[in-house]
Motif scaffolding. Sequence first.
Motif, PDB file in Angstrom:
ATOM      1  N   VAL A  62       1.056  -0.967  -0.364  1.00  0.00           N
ATOM      2  CA  VAL A  62      -0.106   0.059  -0.352  1.00  0.00           C
ATOM      3  C   VAL A  62       1.084   1.091  -0.180  1.00  0.00           C
ATOM      4  O   VAL A  62       2.165   1.181   0.916  1.00  0.00           O
ATOM      5  N   CYS A  63       0.505   2.238  -0.627  1.00  0.00           N
ATOM      6  CA  CYS A  63       1.049   3.320  -0.054  1.00  0.00           C
ATOM      7  C   CYS A  63       1.194   4.241   1.166  1.00  0.00           C
ATOM      8  O   CYS A  63      -0.906   3.868   1.485  1.00  0.00           O
ATOM      9  N   ALA A  64       1.877   4.653   1.568  1.00  0.00           N
ATOM     10  CA  ALA A  64       1.490   5.381   3.368  1.00  0.00           C
ATOM     11  C   ALA A  64       1.675   7.367   2.936  1.00  0.00           C
ATOM     12  O   ALA A  64       2.663   7.088   2.745  1.00  0.00           O
ATOM     13  N   VAL A  65       0.944   8.064   3.478  1.00  0.00           N
ATOM     14  CA  VAL A  65       0.968   8.930   2.915  1.00  0.00           C
ATOM     15  C   VAL A  65       0.812  10.060   4.342  1.00  0.00           C
ATOM     16  O   VAL A  65      -0.190   9.553   5.238  1.00  0.00           O
ATOM     17  N   TRP A  66       1.515  11.115   5.104  1.00  0.00           N
ATOM     18  CA  TRP A  66       0.656  12.040   5.269  1.00  0.00           C
ATOM     19  C   TRP A  66      -0.521  12.528   5.633  1.00  0.00           C
ATOM     20  O   TRP A  66      -1.129  12.690   4.124  1.00  0.00           O
ATOM     21  N   LEU A 109       5.501  13.658   1.274  1.00  0.00           N
ATOM     22  CA  LEU A 109       6.668  12.131   0.477  1.00  0.00           C
ATOM     23  C   LEU A 109       5.928  10.515   0.463  1.00  0.00           C
ATOM     24  O   LEU A 109       5.101  10.575   1.121  1.00  0.00           O
ATOM     25  N   ILE A 110       5.971   9.728  -0.334  1.00  0.00           N
ATOM     26  CA  ILE A 110       5.408   8.466  -0.257  1.00  0.00           C
ATOM     27  C   ILE A 110       5.587   7.120   0.011  1.00  0.00           C
ATOM     28  O   ILE A 110       7.460   7.413  -0.687  1.00  0.00           O
ATOM     29  N   ALA A 111       5.262   6.680   0.792  1.00  0.00           N
ATOM     30  CA  ALA A 111       6.538   5.426   1.096  1.00  0.00           C
ATOM     31  C   ALA A 111       5.412   3.830   0.487  1.00  0.00           C
ATOM     32  O   ALA A 111       4.060   4.208   0.772  1.00  0.00           O
ATOM     33  N   THR A 112       6.173   3.203   0.477  1.00  0.00           N
ATOM     34  CA  THR A 112       5.370   1.769  -0.054  1.00  0.00           C
ATOM     35  C   THR A 112       5.594   0.877   0.625  1.00  0.00           C
ATOM     36  O   THR A 112       7.023   0.502   1.048  1.00  0.00           O
ATOM     37  N   VAL A 113       4.668   0.656   1.050  1.00  0.00           N
ATOM     38  CA  VAL A 113       4.667  -0.730   2.442  1.00  0.00           C
ATOM     39  C   VAL A 113       4.208  -1.229   2.414  1.00  0.00           C
ATOM     40  O   VAL A 113       3.090  -1.761   2.025  1.00  0.00           O
ATOM     41  N   PRO A 119      -0.504   9.719  12.138  1.00  0.00           N
ATOM     42  CA  PRO A 119      -1.718  10.463  11.298  1.00  0.00           C
ATOM     43  C   PRO A 119      -1.048  10.173   9.410  1.00  0.00           C
ATOM     44  O   PRO A 119      -0.337  11.388   9.074  1.00  0.00           O
ATOM     45  N   ILE A 120      -1.157   9.226   9.400  1.00  0.00           N
ATOM     46  CA  ILE A 120      -0.777   8.809   8.449  1.00  0.00           C
ATOM     47  C   ILE A 120      -2.389   8.164   7.203  1.00  0.00           C
ATOM     48  O   ILE A 120      -3.272   7.740   8.323  1.00  0.00           O
ATOM     49  N   VAL A 121      -1.951   8.196   6.449  1.00  0.00           N
ATOM     50  CA  VAL A 121      -3.049   7.308   5.239  1.00  0.00           C
ATOM     51  C   VAL A 121      -2.736   6.683   4.175  1.00  0.00           C
ATOM     52  O   VAL A 121      -1.864   6.785   3.461  1.00  0.00           O
ATOM     53  N   LEU A 122      -3.163   5.337   4.591  1.00  0.00           N
ATOM     54  CA  LEU A 122      -3.165   4.110   3.527  1.00  0.00           C
ATOM     55  C   LEU A 122      -3.840   4.217   2.711  1.00  0.00           C
ATOM     56  O   LEU A 122      -5.188   4.046   2.647  1.00  0.00           O
ATOM     57  N   MET A 123      -3.136   4.511   1.398  1.00  0.00           N
ATOM     58  CA  MET A 123      -4.249   4.117  -0.420  1.00  0.00           C
ATOM     59  C   MET A 123      -3.212   3.235  -1.033  1.00  0.00           C
ATOM     60  O   MET A 123      -2.556   2.327  -1.131  1.00  0.00           O
ATOM     61  N   PRO A 124      -4.670   2.636  -1.374  1.00  0.00           N
ATOM     62  CA  PRO A 124      -4.202   1.011  -2.745  1.00  0.00           C
ATOM     63  C   PRO A 124      -2.481   1.889  -3.677  1.00  0.00           C
ATOM     64  O   PRO A 124      -3.162   2.318  -4.214  1.00  0.00           O
ATOM     65  N   MET A 125      -1.854   0.930  -3.825  1.00  0.00           N
ATOM     66  CA  MET A 125      -0.942   1.148  -4.931  1.00  0.00           C
ATOM     67  C   MET A 125      -2.170   1.435  -5.976  1.00  0.00           C
ATOM     68  O   MET A 125      -3.186   0.859  -6.647  1.00  0.00           O
ATOM     69  N   PRO A 126      -1.429   3.008  -7.308  1.00  0.00           N
ATOM     70  CA  PRO A 126      -2.018   3.423  -7.789  1.00  0.00           C
ATOM     71  C   PRO A 126      -1.701   2.552  -9.227  1.00  0.00           C
ATOM     72  O   PRO A 126      -2.012   2.366 -10.768  1.00  0.00           O
ATOM     73  N   VAL A 127      -0.512   1.128  -9.449  1.00  0.00           N
ATOM     74  CA  VAL A 127      -0.792   0.526 -10.021  1.00  0.00           C
ATOM     75  C   VAL A 127      -0.947  -1.247  -9.310  1.00  0.00           C
ATOM     76  O   VAL A 127      -0.236  -1.638  -8.441  1.00  0.00           O
ATOM     77  N   PRO A 128      -1.281  -1.768 -11.047  1.00  0.00           N
ATOM     78  CA  PRO A 128      -1.605  -3.583  -9.734  1.00  0.00           C
ATOM     79  C   PRO A 128       0.123  -4.013  -9.500  1.00  0.00           C
ATOM     80  O   PRO A 128       1.059  -4.117 -10.254  1.00  0.00           O
ATOM     81  N   MET A 129       0.184  -4.575  -8.913  1.00  0.00           N
ATOM     82  CA  MET A 129       1.373  -5.196  -8.165  1.00  0.00           C
ATOM     83  C   MET A 129       1.346  -6.629  -7.452  1.00  0.00           C
ATOM     84  O   MET A 129       0.037  -6.381  -6.710  1.00  0.00           O
ATOM     85  N   PRO A 130       2.231  -7.163  -7.886  1.00  0.00           N
ATOM     86  CA  PRO A 130       1.553  -8.651  -7.168  1.00  0.00           C
ATOM     87  C   PRO A 130       1.365  -8.612  -6.126  1.00  0.00           C
ATOM     88  O   PRO A 130       2.587  -7.871  -5.400  1.00  0.00           O
ATOM     89  N   SER A 131       1.201  -9.196  -4.882  1.00  0.00           N
ATOM     90  CA  SER A 131       1.930  -9.580  -3.404  1.00  0.00           C
ATOM     91  C   SER A 131       3.070 -10.218  -3.485  1.00  0.00           C
ATOM     92  O   SER A 131       3.744 -11.299  -4.406  1.00  0.00           O
ATOM     93  N   ILE A 132       4.135 -10.121  -2.145  1.00  0.00           N
ATOM     94  CA  ILE A 132       4.873 -10.943  -1.518  1.00  0.00           C
ATOM     95  C   ILE A 132       5.278 -11.429  -1.206  1.00  0.00           C
ATOM     96  O   ILE A 132       3.534 -12.024  -0.416  1.00  0.00           O
TER      97      ILE A 132
END
Length: 323
Positions: A171-175, A241-245, A258-271
């Motif tokens: 997911v994307c983590a942003v302030w 900043l954006i963190a891919t987490v 104080p962050i918001v989690l958002m779906p990845m904007p591009v399809p990414m396979p799971s790990i």
Amino acid sequence: MRFNKLDLNLLVCLDALLTECSITRAAERVHLSQSAMSNALGRLRDYFEDDLLVQVGRQMELTPRATVLCEAVRDVLVRIETSLSAQPEFDCTSSSREFKIFVSDYAMEVLMPEALALASRQRSRVRWRLLPHTPQPARALERGEADLLVVPQAFCSADHPTDLLFHDEFVCAVWKDSSHARVGVNAQRYANARHVVMQPVDADQPLFDSWFVQQCNIHRQVEVSTYSFAMLPFLVVGTELIATVHACLARRVEPALPIVLMPMPVPMPSIEMAMQWHRYRTRDPGLLWLRALLREAAGRVFHAMPVSAPPAAATRPGLAPVV
């Protein structure tokens, strides 16, 4: 005891010398005096008719013959150690055995607390030594420096058995007060944003997430790099900043930040995360207990999420094996 005229006691000294490339450190490793180790090196040089270690500047380096011997000698000693330490059964309530597990701070955060809690409920008396990954974790298994690795499936060695533990998304983590939180993150904004990423120490190759977004023709502008997965959500606070987490890790810290989690904007396979152990220790009763414990812990953390059919994961040789 001798084999083909070689004193087999010298194999332990040879392994220490080949590993440490230092007479002093090799002596300390096997609890011998420096003079005794020097004597052992002399006898080994006579037997192999090779210097084995040569002085180059202020350091000692292996000769080509010594380099060839490294893995063979370590393999023999691991086999002997495995045979001698094997027990017919294992009781975690009475054993004081120490398990050495190579694990990233991501897996340390999401998996190990549950594993330790389960062990405690079983009244286990085993000891745990949780160690950071190295650039070549499979070597740690082969050298007997680790009992178990917790690594991405894509980075497991083909020479040793594995067991899939769980899979996780990104997911994307942003302030929460950033422009990203207000308007959202699409592929274009993701590509144009500044990023904080995890880059392991002593690893030049990109991690899975970095490599995959590059395959989508997105080249992130990295403003901050850190050695810790767990710190990524913290470092976006107060910034654009954006963190891919990893999603599981991000959701654990989301309530406290104080962050918001958002779906990845591009399809990414799971790990896909797996555990791996040395092939000689497949039937080790202690490791059988440990592997079962980690499987149960993973099932509890991910709510028994099925791991047999996650989204197809992209793999690529040469990715940094620290996730």
